[in-house]
Design a protein around this motif. Structure first.
Motif, short mmCIF file in Angstrom:
data_model
loop_
_atom_site.label_atom_id
_atom_site.label_comp_id
_atom_site.label_asym_id
_atom_site.label_seq_id
_atom_site.Cartn_x
_atom_site.Cartn_y
_atom_site.Cartn_z
N ARG A 1 0.74 -0.89 -0.21
CA ARG A 1 0.38 -0.08 -0.02
C ARG A 1 0.96 1.72 0.38
N PHE A 2 1.97 0.92 0.68
CA PHE A 2 2.87 2.48 1.21
C PHE A 2 3.93 3.00 -0.03
N THR A 3 4.35 2.79 -0.70
CA THR A 3 5.09 2.68 -1.50
C THR A 3 6.23 4.22 -1.27
N GLY A 4 5.77 5.07 -0.64
CA GLY A 4 6.77 6.20 -0.35
C GLY A 4 8.64 5.56 -0.66
N VAL B 1 6.06 5.57 5.37
CA VAL B 1 6.36 6.04 4.61
C VAL B 1 6.47 4.91 3.54
N THR B 2 7.10 3.34 4.08
CA THR B 2 6.98 2.32 3.08
C THR B 2 6.42 1.17 3.89
N ASN B 3 5.66 0.39 3.30
CA ASN B 3 5.96 -1.07 3.54
C ASN B 3 6.13 -1.73 2.04
N ASP B 4 6.44 -1.34 1.19
CA ASP B 4 7.00 -2.14 0.09
C ASP B 4 8.59 -2.24 -0.26
N TYR B 5 8.47 -4.07 0.31
CA TYR B 5 9.42 -4.18 1.19
C TYR B 5 10.75 -4.53 -0.37
#
Ligand SMILES: N[C@@H](CCC(=O)N[C@@H](CS)C(=O)NCC(=O)O)C(=O)O
Length: 315
Positions: A22-25, A140-144
């Motif tokens: 969801r979060f890709t900052g 900020v991000t959960n874009d592992y």
């Protein structure tokens, strides 16, 4: 059809379909924002040591990647670390390992608090790893997959002297391996474990072991997947291999072979385990308790297996 562990991520065919990130900052050297400010007009947050908090579960293979890369690159002082309890409750990941059950920096009891503060409509699974901004309290991000790449490329000014270069100049070969390993191995074990039909389980199982056979052969004449030096893709394969016999072989029914029955892959995984940054970040107790105690559809009686003996990793 049998019930799915995560119903919204189970396709009508019975296949497991992982939710998106969801979060890709991005925290980027190119951010136009000043220290303390939010993201710039391109969504890039400023690189700022001491500002961001990496939230992980030691049980989670996706979070484990970021823990290893942070350590390999010597970013421990630049990016602080929060560790959640390996056992989620109905509200998700919680900070019950910390005094008073709160993360001492973010002041929250559940990771969901910052997810919902960032997106009040968020309805998906609240996942680790996540990087949280301590100034605004936003995720900020959960874009592992991007998190570890950015630790290499965007935080370079804060790497320790002599930190490994985990991203080769020519990325094509690594990116191809990353994709294959993600589909068939990293996510493949979940596709075995969370399948709800025999056919989709068997397809995932066949793809997993076909890929492990290819990797076994690849490691015949090299120490690392790309040859002589460690790279990002080794970290990504390691976090699945280290969980294989303890969890995936039994809990996810990935049982054609154990890792210890692949001579090259087993030697490779042990070699990595014994290097700084790898074995010291592995917690078999939290890994086993997380999977066997939280996937109640797969393991309803909650028995956590005693084995295997972790001493085989260092013997
Ligand atoms: N962000 C990805 C991958 C990260 C992920 O799945 N992490 C797991 C732990 S290994 C998690 O946080 N799961 C939360 C849950 O199961 O509720 C996703 O959404 O699928």
């Amino acid at each position: 059809m049998t019930p799915a562990q995560f119903v919204t991520e189970s396709a009508p065919s019975g296949e497991w379909k992982r939710q998106g990130n969801r979060f890709t900052g991005r925290i980027s050297r190119d951010s136009a924002s000043a220290p303390g400010e939010g993201p710039d007009e391109h969504g890039r947050w400023p690189v700022e040591p001491g500002r961001y908090r990496l939230v992980v579960s030691l049980a989670c293979p996706w979070a484990h990647r970021s823990l290893i890369v942070r350590k390999l690159l010597g970013l421990e002082d630049a990016i602080s670390l929060a560790i959640v309890d390996p056992i989620r409750d109905e509200q998700g990941w919680r900070f019950t390992l910390d005094p008073d059950g709160r993360d001492p920096v973010l002041g929250i009891s559940y990771l969901s608090e910052v997810y919902l503060a960032t997106d009040p409509q968020y309805e998906g699974r609240v996942t680790v790893p996540a990087i949280v901004d301590t100034v605004t309290g936003q995720v900020v991000t959960n874009d592992y997959p991007q998190i570890t790449l950015d630790l290499s490329t965007e935080w370079i000014d804060f790497h320790r002297p002599g930190a490994p270069d985990l991203i080769p100049a020519e990325r094509e070969e690594m990116d191809q391996l990353i994709e294959e390993i993600y589909a068939d191995v990293n996510n493949g074990v979940y596709r075995c474990g969370f399948a709800t039909t025999q056919e989709t389980y068997e397809a995932a199982y066949d793809a997993l072991f076909a890929r492990l056979d290819v990797l076994e052969q690849r490691l015949d004449d090299r120490d690392y997947l790309l040859g002589d030096s460690l790279s990002e893709v080794d970290v990504r394969l390691f976090t699945t291999l280290v969980r294989f016999d303890a969890v995936y072989h039994g809990h996810f029914k990935c049982n054609r072979n154990k890792l210890t029955e692949f001579p090259n892959l087993w030697a490779y995984a042990r070699r990595l385990y014994q290097q700084p940054g790898f074995g010291e970040t592995v917690d078999f107790d939290q890994i086993k308790r997380h999977y066997y105690l939280t996937h109640t559809t797969i393991n309803p009686n909650g028995i956590v297996p005693k084995g295997p003996d972790p001493r085989s990793w260092t013997a």
